[in-house]
Scaffold this motif. Structure first.
Motif, short mmCIF file in Angstrom:
data_model
loop_
_atom_site.label_atom_id
_atom_site.label_comp_id
_atom_site.label_asym_id
_atom_site.label_seq_id
_atom_site.Cartn_x
_atom_site.Cartn_y
_atom_site.Cartn_z
N ALA A 53 0.83 -1.21 0.00
CA ALA A 53 0.00 0.00 0.00
C ALA A 53 0.87 1.26 0.00
O ALA A 53 0.55 2.24 -0.68
N CYS A 54 1.96 1.23 0.75
CA CYS A 54 2.88 2.38 0.76
C CYS A 54 3.48 2.61 -0.62
O CYS A 54 3.59 3.76 -1.07
N TRP A 55 3.87 1.54 -1.31
CA TRP A 55 4.42 1.69 -2.65
C TRP A 55 3.37 2.23 -3.62
O TRP A 55 3.66 3.05 -4.49
N MET A 56 2.11 1.76 -3.48
CA MET A 56 1.05 2.25 -4.34
C MET A 56 0.81 3.74 -4.10
O MET A 56 0.66 4.52 -5.05
N VAL A 57 0.78 4.17 -2.85
CA VAL A 57 0.59 5.58 -2.52
C VAL A 57 1.76 6.39 -3.07
O VAL A 57 1.57 7.50 -3.60
N LEU A 58 2.97 5.85 -2.99
CA LEU A 58 4.12 6.53 -3.57
C LEU A 58 3.93 6.71 -5.08
O LEU A 58 4.24 7.77 -5.63
N GLY A 59 3.39 5.71 -5.75
CA GLY A 59 3.10 5.83 -7.18
C GLY A 59 2.07 6.90 -7.47
O GLY A 59 2.18 7.65 -8.44
N MET A 60 1.05 7.00 -6.61
CA MET A 60 0.02 8.03 -6.80
C MET A 60 0.59 9.43 -6.61
O MET A 60 0.29 10.34 -7.37
N PHE A 61 1.42 9.61 -5.57
CA PHE A 61 2.05 10.90 -5.36
C PHE A 61 3.01 11.23 -6.49
O PHE A 61 3.09 12.38 -6.93
N THR A 62 3.72 10.24 -6.97
CA THR A 62 4.65 10.45 -8.08
C THR A 62 3.90 10.92 -9.32
O THR A 62 4.34 11.81 -10.03
N ASN A 63 2.73 10.31 -9.58
CA ASN A 63 1.91 10.72 -10.71
C ASN A 63 1.46 12.16 -10.56
O ASN A 63 1.49 12.94 -11.51
N TYR A 64 1.05 12.53 -9.35
CA TYR A 64 0.61 13.90 -9.10
C TYR A 64 1.76 14.89 -9.33
O TYR A 64 1.60 15.91 -9.99
N TYR A 65 2.93 14.59 -8.79
CA TYR A 65 4.09 15.47 -8.97
C TYR A 65 4.52 15.51 -10.43
O TYR A 65 4.94 16.56 -10.92
N TRP A 66 4.43 14.40 -11.12
CA TRP A 66 4.76 14.36 -12.55
C TRP A 66 3.88 15.33 -13.32
O TRP A 66 4.36 16.13 -14.13
N ASP A 67 2.56 15.28 -13.06
CA ASP A 67 1.63 16.19 -13.73
C ASP A 67 1.90 17.64 -13.34
O ASP A 67 1.85 18.53 -14.18
N LEU A 68 2.20 17.86 -12.08
CA LEU A 68 2.46 19.22 -11.58
C LEU A 68 3.70 19.81 -12.25
O LEU A 68 3.67 20.94 -12.75
N PHE A 69 4.77 19.05 -12.31
CA PHE A 69 6.00 19.56 -12.91
C PHE A 69 5.90 19.68 -14.42
O PHE A 69 6.54 20.54 -15.01
N ASN A 70 5.09 18.84 -15.07
CA ASN A 70 4.88 18.98 -16.51
C ASN A 70 4.10 20.24 -16.85
O ASN A 70 4.17 20.73 -17.98
#
Length: 163
Positions: A53-70
């Motif tokens: 679950a922690c790894w999945m949440v990390l993936g979700m946050f990574t996706n959010y930051y990816w969109d934010l930085f793009n």
């Protein structure tokens, strides 16, 4: 960044690091291990579920930051509601990964960690595709919602045509 968000991130990282350390202890446990490590080893499914679950949440946050930085924005533009939305759908994203791990005979924990972070990263694409599919199927001409013979249904309360 608000204090509450910083506190939640702190708790997340504590759970992430501690479950990872417990998994290392579980994988390396043997008959001569300390009793509490043996207890962890017997209950490894619970510890690994939390770690996945922690790894999945990390993936979700990574996706959010990816969109934010793009979009050319930095960390100061982070919006808490946009972080909460992935948490609301996380059970739907997590259950297939967890069930896949339960049904597997593979001893490779790394494989399921990668699948979990990938499921978290692509949660938005998965739900967007499902939403588009549902929108397309509601416009089928022969469906009950569209009045039958290819003509759009009349809104409720529309008077019959005159003539």
């Amino acid at each position: 960044m608000s204090r509450a968000l910083k506190f939640l991130m702190f708790i997340y990282f504590v759970v992430f690091i501690s479950t990872g350390a417990f998994m290392v202890l579980i994988v390396n446990a043997d008959e001569n291990s300390v009793p509490w490590i043996g207890l962890l080893a017997r209950n490894h499914a619970i510890v690994f579920a939390w770690h996945l679950a922690c790894w999945m949440v990390l993936g979700m946050f990574t996706n959010y930051y990816w969109d934010l930085f793009n979009q050319g924005k930095g960390m100061e533009h982070m919006e808490v509601p946009r972080l909460v939305i992935p948490m609301l759908v996380s059970p739907f994203v997590f259950m297939p990964t967890y069930n896949l791990w339960l049904a597997s005979s593979s001893q490779s924990f790394l494989l399921f960690l990668v699948i979990s972070i990938q499921a978290g990263f692509f949660w938005h694409a998965l739900f967007t595709k499902a939403d588009q599919t549902l929108a397309r199927t509601s416009a089928i001409p022969w469906s009950v919602n569209n009045g039958g013979r290819g003509t759009p249904a009349k809104p409720a309360g529309t008077p019959p045509p005159m003539g």
